[in-house]
Design a protein around this motif. Structure first.
Motif, PDB file in Angstrom:
ATOM      1  N   GLU A   1      46.648  28.070  55.308  1.00 33.72           N
ATOM      2  CA  GLU A   1      45.863  29.304  55.217  1.00 33.72           C
ATOM      3  C   GLU A   1      46.341  30.165  54.049  1.00 33.72           C
ATOM      4  OE1 GLU A   1      44.642  30.204  59.859  1.00 33.72           O
ATOM      5  OE2 GLU A   1      46.704  30.566  59.206  1.00 33.72           O
TER       6      GLU A   1
ATOM      7  N   MET B   1      43.700  41.419  46.401  1.00 36.89           N
ATOM      8  CA  MET B   1      42.760  40.527  47.060  1.00 36.89           C
ATOM      9  C   MET B   1      43.452  39.668  48.115  1.00 36.89           C
ATOM     10  SD  MET B   1      40.185  37.690  45.371  1.00 36.89           S
ATOM     11  CE  MET B   1      39.301  38.956  44.464  1.00 36.89           C
ATOM     12  N   TYR B   2      44.635  39.165  47.790  1.00 39.29           N
ATOM     13  CA  TYR B   2      45.351  38.312  48.751  1.00 39.29           C
ATOM     14  C   TYR B   2      45.715  39.085  50.016  1.00 39.29           C
ATOM     15  CZ  TYR B   2      48.932  35.434  50.894  1.00 39.29           C
ATOM     16  OH  TYR B   2      49.671  34.713  51.796  1.00 39.29           O
TER      17      TYR B   2
ATOM     18  N   TYR C   1      44.290  41.711  51.195  1.00 36.05           N
ATOM     19  CA  TYR C   1      43.048  42.037  51.917  1.00 36.05           C
ATOM     20  C   TYR C   1      42.548  40.829  52.709  1.00 36.05           C
ATOM     21  CZ  TYR C   1      38.124  43.149  52.711  1.00 36.05           C
ATOM     22  OH  TYR C   1      36.896  43.344  53.279  1.00 36.05           O
ATOM     23  N   LEU C   2      42.504  39.664  52.043  1.00 35.64           N
ATOM     24  CA  LEU C   2      42.054  38.457  52.719  1.00 35.64           C
ATOM     25  C   LEU C   2      43.000  38.063  53.844  1.00 35.64           C
ATOM     26  CD1 LEU C   2      40.918  36.307  49.648  1.00 35.64           C
ATOM     27  CD2 LEU C   2      39.461  37.526  51.272  1.00 35.64           C
ATOM     28  N   LYS C   3      44.284  38.270  53.625  1.00 36.49           N
ATOM     29  CA  LYS C   3      45.262  37.946  54.665  1.00 36.49           C
ATOM     30  C   LYS C   3      45.063  38.834  55.888  1.00 36.49           C
ATOM     31  CE  LYS C   3      49.699  39.069  54.327  1.00 36.49           C
ATOM     32  NZ  LYS C   3      51.149  39.035  53.994  1.00 36.49           N
TER      33      LYS C   3
ATOM     34  N   LEU D   1      44.003  31.163  50.636  1.00 34.77           N
ATOM     35  CA  LEU D   1      43.782  32.543  50.193  1.00 34.77           C
ATOM     36  C   LEU D   1      44.384  32.766  48.806  1.00 34.77           C
ATOM     37  CD1 LEU D   1      44.489  34.542  53.484  1.00 34.77           C
ATOM     38  CD2 LEU D   1      42.335  33.593  52.646  1.00 34.77           C
TER      39      LEU D   1
ATOM     40  N   VAL E   1      42.047  31.345  46.005  1.00 31.67           N
ATOM     41  CA  VAL E   1      40.888  32.194  45.722  1.00 31.67           C
ATOM     42  C   VAL E   1      41.295  33.412  44.898  1.00 31.67           C
ATOM     43  CG1 VAL E   1      39.115  33.680  46.749  1.00 31.67           C
ATOM     44  CG2 VAL E   1      39.640  31.463  47.782  1.00 31.67           C
ATOM     45  N   ALA E   2      42.359  34.073  45.325  1.00 29.03           N
ATOM     46  CA  ALA E   2      42.810  35.282  44.620  1.00 29.03           C
ATOM     47  C   ALA E   2      43.300  34.963  43.216  1.00 29.03           C
ATOM     48  CB  ALA E   2      43.918  35.961  45.428  1.00 29.03           C
TER      49      ALA E   2
ATOM     50  N   LEU F   1      42.270  40.248  56.846  1.00 33.25           N
ATOM     51  CA  LEU F   1      41.048  39.816  57.527  1.00 33.25           C
ATOM     52  C   LEU F   1      41.293  38.573  58.369  1.00 33.25           C
ATOM     53  CD1 LEU F   1      38.262  40.197  54.790  1.00 33.25           C
ATOM     54  CD2 LEU F   1      38.682  41.672  56.771  1.00 33.25           C
ATOM     55  N   ARG F   2      42.020  37.620  57.798  1.00 34.31           N
ATOM     56  CA  ARG F   2      42.279  36.364  58.515  1.00 34.31           C
ATOM     57  C   ARG F   2      43.136  36.604  59.758  1.00 34.31           C
ATOM     58  NH1 ARG F   2      40.529  32.032  60.734  1.00 34.31           N
ATOM     59  NH2 ARG F   2      42.104  30.397  60.969  1.00 34.31           N
TER      60      ARG F   2
END
Length: 350
Positions: free
Chosen positions: A260, A218-219, A221-223, A264, A267-268, A225-226
């Motif tokens: 940032e 998840m981290y 993936y979110l990274k 992230l 959340v993860a 995207l950001r």
């Protein structure tokens, strides 16, 4: 020497174009040494792990006492929330450092096996790669997630081998079963032998692998995207101002800030923590056993512990401490990834 040089030139020219030969000749004499990257990963990971525990250790102590048997929890009531802090700090630095060395190296190997290009630690993909990523099929996204999950699983096996003995001693001190680390170590060895220092190893691995697999997938993936969002926003700004779109993006556009990374990570971490709380309860019970093998209250393993918890204490027992655990790991994930990404950028030898 002359004959060797001629042989080398012939080998380079064979089946190669002039441009390829020129590129090989102009290449650096010595390639970057992998050990430098490993050192950077170890130091950054170790500092991140130790930093998290230095700030959030009291919450972990509360969680441990909530998950322990009632008699143990009552005995520890009123005692210092920093019992076991020193030994845990050493274990956190050593195991977290080893985790990231194994994670970063195995992630690259799995990426080759899956045939995908892994994202760098903190640099966003270039425009061509970003376009390809946006048009990639769902199977490519699954492959990328599998790379991070597999890398985390391999890293956990190595890190837990270092972490568990320190964890056993730390939790015994948190539960006030012993006055100091030496007494805890002597008691464990006298009662259970060397195997006692690895009590709960299987439950720890069973908890950490799904936890870190979910957290890191998840981290990452979110990274990604950001970083892509920041790159797109910068290009739109450059286009509006008539700037050079072929120029390299500024450093702050190509990297995540500590804030940032921390957001992230929170959340993860919080999501993964809630899912794996039952395994954490089982791990705590196994590590805090005081009765010898063969005793009616002795837990024979993960399955036996989980079955008896459900039968004797009900389903709510396997979620004891979920609140402190999610709070601890959400805050911990924020601090952990914030420190790791920041330190790793300053120690980047690649």
């Amino acid at each position: 020497l002359r004959s060797r040089f001629v042989t080398l030139l012939r080998a380079m020219v064979k089946d190669s174009s002039v441009e390829q030969v020129a590129a090989r000749l102009s290449a650096p004499v010595s390639a970057p040494k992998p050990w430098r990257s490993h050192v950077a990963n170890y130091v950054a990971g170790g500092l991140a792990g130790a930093g998290v525990d230095a700030v959030l250790f009291p919450i972990d102590t509360i969680k441990t006492r909530m998950q322990a048997k009632k008699t143990v929890g009552k005995a520890a009531k009123g005692r210092s929330l920093y019992s076991g802090f020193a030994i845990n700090g050493v274990g956190s630095f050593l195991s977290a450092g080893m985790f990231f060395v194994l994670y970063e190296s195995s992630k690259r190997r799995f990426a080759d096996a899956f045939g995908i290009q892994p994202a760098s630690r903190h640099v966003s993909p270039d425009d061509d790669h970003a376009k390809q990523s946006s048009q990639a099929s769902s199977s490519s996204a699954v492959a990328a997630a599998m790379v991070h999950m597999s890398g985390a699983a391999v890293a956990d096996l190595g890190a837990c081998s270092i972490r568990v003995p320190f964890e056993v001693l730390k939790q015994r001190l948190q539960a006030n079963l012993h006055a100091n680390t030496w007494q805890a170590a002597v008691s464990v060895h006298r009662t259970y032998g060397w195997r006692g220092f690895f009590a709960g190893f299987s439950s720890t691995v069973a908890r950490e692998i799904p936890f870190d697999a979910a957290e890191f997938a998840m981290y990452e993936y979110l990274k990604g995207l950001r970083l892509r969002h920041k790159r797109l926003a910068w290009r739109q700004q450059q286009h509006a101002q008539g700037g050079d779109l072929s120029a390299a993006a500024p450093f702050d556009v190509r990297t995540l800030s500590a804030l940032e990374s921390g957001a992230l990570g929170a959340v993860a971490g919080g999501f993964a923590a809630g899912l794996t709380t039952p395994l954490d309860v089982v791990k705590t019970r196994l590590m805090l056993q005081t009765v010898p093998r063969g005793h009616p209250e002795y837990y024979a393993g993960v399955r036996d512990c989980l079955t008896r918890l459900l039968r004797e204490e009900g389903a709510t027992a396997i979620f004891k401490g979920i609140g402190p655990r999610m709070a601890w790991i959400s805050l911990g994930g924020s601090i952990f990834f914030g420190i790791y990404e920041t330190v790793r950028k300053h120690l980047d030898f690649d």
